[in-house]
Design a protein around this motif. Structure first.
Motif, PDB file in Angstrom:
ATOM      1  N   SER A 152       0.835  -1.200   0.000  1.00  0.00           N
ATOM      2  CA  SER A 152       0.000   0.000   0.000  1.00  0.00           C
ATOM      3  C   SER A 152       0.877   1.261   0.000  1.00  0.00           C
ATOM      4  O   SER A 152       2.050   1.222   0.382  1.00  0.00           O
ATOM      5  CB  SER A 152      -0.909   0.013   1.230  1.00  0.00           C
ATOM      6  OG  SER A 152      -0.153   0.282   2.403  1.00  0.00           O
ATOM      7  N   ASN A 153       0.287   2.357  -0.406  1.00  0.00           N
ATOM      8  CA  ASN A 153       1.027   3.620  -0.418  1.00  0.00           C
ATOM      9  C   ASN A 153       1.506   4.007   0.980  1.00  0.00           C
ATOM     10  O   ASN A 153       2.603   4.554   1.143  1.00  0.00           O
ATOM     11  CB  ASN A 153       0.150   4.731  -0.987  1.00  0.00           C
ATOM     12  CG  ASN A 153      -0.063   4.568  -2.485  1.00  0.00           C
ATOM     13  OD1 ASN A 153       0.758   3.960  -3.176  1.00  0.00           O
ATOM     14  ND2 ASN A 153      -1.159   5.093  -2.987  1.00  0.00           N
ATOM     15  N   ALA A 154       0.700   3.708   1.996  1.00  0.00           N
ATOM     16  CA  ALA A 154       1.095   4.040   3.367  1.00  0.00           C
ATOM     17  C   ALA A 154       2.320   3.227   3.785  1.00  0.00           C
ATOM     18  O   ALA A 154       3.264   3.761   4.398  1.00  0.00           O
ATOM     19  CB  ALA A 154      -0.060   3.779   4.326  1.00  0.00           C
ATOM     20  N   VAL A 155       2.316   1.948   3.466  1.00  0.00           N
ATOM     21  CA  VAL A 155       3.466   1.103   3.802  1.00  0.00           C
ATOM     22  C   VAL A 155       4.698   1.548   3.020  1.00  0.00           C
ATOM     23  O   VAL A 155       5.812   1.629   3.566  1.00  0.00           O
ATOM     24  CB  VAL A 155       3.140  -0.382   3.535  1.00  0.00           C
ATOM     25  CG1 VAL A 155       4.404  -1.242   3.613  1.00  0.00           C
ATOM     26  CG2 VAL A 155       2.099  -0.889   4.523  1.00  0.00           C
ATOM     27  N   LEU A 156       4.523   1.854   1.738  1.00  0.00           N
ATOM     28  CA  LEU A 156       5.653   2.318   0.933  1.00  0.00           C
ATOM     29  C   LEU A 156       6.240   3.607   1.488  1.00  0.00           C
ATOM     30  O   LEU A 156       7.466   3.783   1.517  1.00  0.00           O
ATOM     31  CB  LEU A 156       5.221   2.523  -0.518  1.00  0.00           C
ATOM     32  CG  LEU A 156       4.885   1.253  -1.302  1.00  0.00           C
ATOM     33  CD1 LEU A 156       4.352   1.604  -2.686  1.00  0.00           C
ATOM     34  CD2 LEU A 156       6.099   0.342  -1.429  1.00  0.00           C
ATOM     35  N   ALA A 157       5.385   4.506   1.938  1.00  0.00           N
ATOM     36  CA  ALA A 157       5.864   5.758   2.531  1.00  0.00           C
ATOM     37  C   ALA A 157       6.651   5.475   3.802  1.00  0.00           C
ATOM     38  O   ALA A 157       7.721   6.058   4.033  1.00  0.00           O
ATOM     39  CB  ALA A 157       4.688   6.686   2.822  1.00  0.00           C
ATOM     40  N   ASP A 158       6.149   4.561   4.634  1.00  0.00           N
ATOM     41  CA  ASP A 158       6.856   4.211   5.867  1.00  0.00           C
ATOM     42  C   ASP A 158       8.225   3.606   5.574  1.00  0.00           C
ATOM     43  O   ASP A 158       9.189   3.821   6.329  1.00  0.00           O
ATOM     44  CB  ASP A 158       6.034   3.207   6.680  1.00  0.00           C
ATOM     45  CG  ASP A 158       4.817   3.842   7.346  1.00  0.00           C
ATOM     46  OD1 ASP A 158       4.772   5.090   7.428  1.00  0.00           O
ATOM     47  OD2 ASP A 158       3.921   3.087   7.772  1.00  0.00           O
ATOM     48  N   LEU A 159       8.313   2.854   4.471  1.00  0.00           N
ATOM     49  CA  LEU A 159       9.574   2.194   4.101  1.00  0.00           C
ATOM     50  C   LEU A 159      10.497   3.106   3.286  1.00  0.00           C
ATOM     51  O   LEU A 159      11.631   2.721   2.973  1.00  0.00           O
ATOM     52  CB  LEU A 159       9.282   0.927   3.286  1.00  0.00           C
ATOM     53  CG  LEU A 159       8.563  -0.202   4.028  1.00  0.00           C
ATOM     54  CD1 LEU A 159       8.173  -1.310   3.040  1.00  0.00           C
ATOM     55  CD2 LEU A 159       9.449  -0.775   5.138  1.00  0.00           C
ATOM     56  N   GLY A 160      10.006   4.282   2.928  1.00  0.00           N
ATOM     57  CA  GLY A 160      10.808   5.190   2.104  1.00  0.00           C
ATOM     58  C   GLY A 160      10.910   4.750   0.657  1.00  0.00           C
ATOM     59  O   GLY A 160      11.880   5.089  -0.034  1.00  0.00           O
ATOM     60  N   ARG A 161       9.889   4.024   0.153  1.00  0.00           N
ATOM     61  CA  ARG A 161       9.941   3.491  -1.213  1.00  0.00           C
ATOM     62  C   ARG A 161       8.832   4.044  -2.104  1.00  0.00           C
ATOM     63  O   ARG A 161       8.643   3.565  -3.223  1.00  0.00           O
ATOM     64  CB  ARG A 161       9.835   1.955  -1.177  1.00  0.00           C
ATOM     65  CG  ARG A 161      10.924   1.293  -0.360  1.00  0.00           C
ATOM     66  CD  ARG A 161      10.701  -0.211  -0.238  1.00  0.00           C
ATOM     67  NE  ARG A 161      11.611  -0.793   0.749  1.00  0.00           N
ATOM     68  CZ  ARG A 161      11.553  -2.059   1.156  1.00  0.00           C
ATOM     69  NH1 ARG A 161      10.636  -2.877   0.655  1.00  0.00           N
ATOM     70  NH2 ARG A 161      12.399  -2.500   2.069  1.00  0.00           N
ATOM     71  N   ARG A 162       8.108   5.035  -1.624  1.00  0.00           N
ATOM     72  CA  ARG A 162       6.948   5.536  -2.357  1.00  0.00           C
ATOM     73  C   ARG A 162       7.316   6.026  -3.750  1.00  0.00           C
ATOM     74  O   ARG A 162       6.553   5.811  -4.714  1.00  0.00           O
ATOM     75  CB  ARG A 162       6.288   6.674  -1.554  1.00  0.00           C
ATOM     76  CG  ARG A 162       5.044   7.262  -2.198  1.00  0.00           C
ATOM     77  CD  ARG A 162       3.898   6.268  -2.197  1.00  0.00           C
ATOM     78  NE  ARG A 162       2.695   6.829  -2.820  1.00  0.00           N
ATOM     79  CZ  ARG A 162       2.445   6.824  -4.121  1.00  0.00           C
ATOM     80  NH1 ARG A 162       3.312   6.275  -4.962  1.00  0.00           N
ATOM     81  NH2 ARG A 162       1.336   7.344  -4.600  1.00  0.00           N
ATOM     82  N   GLU A 163       8.476   6.637  -3.899  1.00  0.00           N
ATOM     83  CA  GLU A 163       8.875   7.174  -5.197  1.00  0.00           C
ATOM     84  C   GLU A 163       9.422   6.102  -6.128  1.00  0.00           C
ATOM     85  O   GLU A 163       9.774   6.400  -7.267  1.00  0.00           O
ATOM     86  CB  GLU A 163       9.909   8.294  -5.013  1.00  0.00           C
ATOM     87  CG  GLU A 163       9.373   9.503  -4.260  1.00  0.00           C
ATOM     88  CD  GLU A 163       8.097  10.047  -4.900  1.00  0.00           C
ATOM     89  OE1 GLU A 163       8.105  10.246  -6.130  1.00  0.00           O
ATOM     90  OE2 GLU A 163       7.117  10.274  -4.168  1.00  0.00           O
ATOM     91  N   ARG A 164       9.506   4.870  -5.631  1.00  0.00           N
ATOM     92  CA  ARG A 164       9.968   3.755  -6.465  1.00  0.00           C
ATOM     93  C   ARG A 164       8.870   2.718  -6.642  1.00  0.00           C
ATOM     94  O   ARG A 164       9.137   1.556  -6.930  1.00  0.00           O
ATOM     95  CB  ARG A 164      11.201   3.092  -5.845  1.00  0.00           C
ATOM     96  CG  ARG A 164      12.423   3.972  -5.805  1.00  0.00           C
ATOM     97  CD  ARG A 164      13.681   3.199  -5.439  1.00  0.00           C
ATOM     98  NE  ARG A 164      13.590   2.591  -4.114  1.00  0.00           N
ATOM     99  CZ  ARG A 164      13.382   1.297  -3.892  1.00  0.00           C
ATOM    100  NH1 ARG A 164      13.214   0.455  -4.894  1.00  0.00           N
ATOM    101  NH2 ARG A 164      13.347   0.821  -2.655  1.00  0.00           N
ATOM    102  N   LYS A 165       7.621   3.130  -6.459  1.00  0.00           N
ATOM    103  CA  LYS A 165       6.506   2.192  -6.571  1.00  0.00           C
ATOM    104  C   LYS A 165       6.557   1.459  -7.910  1.00  0.00           C
ATOM    105  O   LYS A 165       6.706   2.081  -8.969  1.00  0.00           O
ATOM    106  CB  LYS A 165       5.175   2.932  -6.442  1.00  0.00           C
ATOM    107  CG  LYS A 165       3.972   2.021  -6.389  1.00  0.00           C
ATOM    108  CD  LYS A 165       2.725   2.795  -6.040  1.00  0.00           C
ATOM    109  CE  LYS A 165       1.534   1.881  -5.873  1.00  0.00           C
ATOM    110  NZ  LYS A 165       0.334   2.606  -5.397  1.00  0.00           N
ATOM    111  N   GLY A 166       6.465   0.134  -7.851  1.00  0.00           N
ATOM    112  CA  GLY A 166       6.606  -0.698  -9.039  1.00  0.00           C
ATOM    113  C   GLY A 166       7.917  -1.447  -9.069  1.00  0.00           C
ATOM    114  O   GLY A 166       8.068  -2.410  -9.823  1.00  0.00           O
TER     115      GLY A 166
END
Length: 213
Positions: free
Chosen positions: A64-78
């Motif tokens: 999820s976007n929330a988990v990706l943000a917590d992991l610092g990976r939101r800008e690398r989604k995919g």
């Protein structure tokens, strides 16, 4: 590995050989972003009909976007580390083990309009013999991806010219809210990094397909 040109009818015929009533097989379709994987999966399923085939995408296992943000990976989604590979492998195992008379297996889906996975978005009846699953990393050699691949009867690598792929990606990103400039940057930046990783798995496929609709 040389790419084989094939029409929709030819690919449906190849998939039909895997769809044996009373059994359960998994067909994987892999390729770089924008190659046309989901379009081909839908075409194969439509060609076989709902009694023989159902589509289950890998993208339902996006974090999820929330988990990706917590992991610092939101800008690398995919990217490969923005998916729940163990969850996907577990789903593929459940799908592969299902037999007629078993309860349906519910699989998540990815909704582009909200850019989030949605749980239990598709029900896979146990008497449907072929599950068509598509995604970027089905042939990746790391994490739990090999466990998922091991349960697939066949995997097709869908090849597409880079100019066609990139044009599709830019249009997709723009259609779902990115500006033209941002869509171009994403397609030629993060998406292209992922495409190179996926292309390196090409020779692991059972067949490389150049699809002509």
């Amino acid at each position: 590995m040389t790419a084989v040109a094939a029409t929709t009818a030819e690919l449906v015929a190849r998939a039909r050989r895997l769809a044996v009533p009373g059994e359960r097989r998994i067909l994987g379709i892999v390729g770089a972003p924008g190659a046309g994987k989901s379009t081909l999966a839908r075409a194969v399923v439509a060609g076989l009909g709902p009694a023989l085939a159902v589509e289950v995408g890998m993208d339902g296992y996006h974090l999820s976007n929330a988990v990706l943000a917590d992991l610092g990976r939101r800008e690398r989604k995919g990217a490969i580390d923005t998916f729940d590979d163990a969850g996907y492998a577990a789903l593929v195992a459940r799908l592969a083990d299902a037999r007629p008379g078993d309860p349906p297996v519910f699989a998540p889906v990815f909704r582009r309009e909200i850019e989030e996975p949605v749980a239990a978005g598709v029900a896979v009846a146990s008497d449907v013999p072929l599950v068509v699953t598509e995604g970027n990393y089905l042939l990746a050699p790391t994490g739990a991806w090999p466990a998922a691949r091991a349960r697939m009867a066949e995997v097709w690598y869908l090849d597409a010219p880079d100019d066609v792929r990139l044009a599709r990606l830019e249009e997709r990103h723009h259609a779902f809210g990115k500006s033209r400039d941002d869509a171009r940057r994403w397609a030629r930046g993060s998406d292209q990094v992922n495409a190179e990783l996926i292309r390196a798995t090409r020779d692991r496929a059972d067949v490389v397909v150049r699809w002509s609709i």
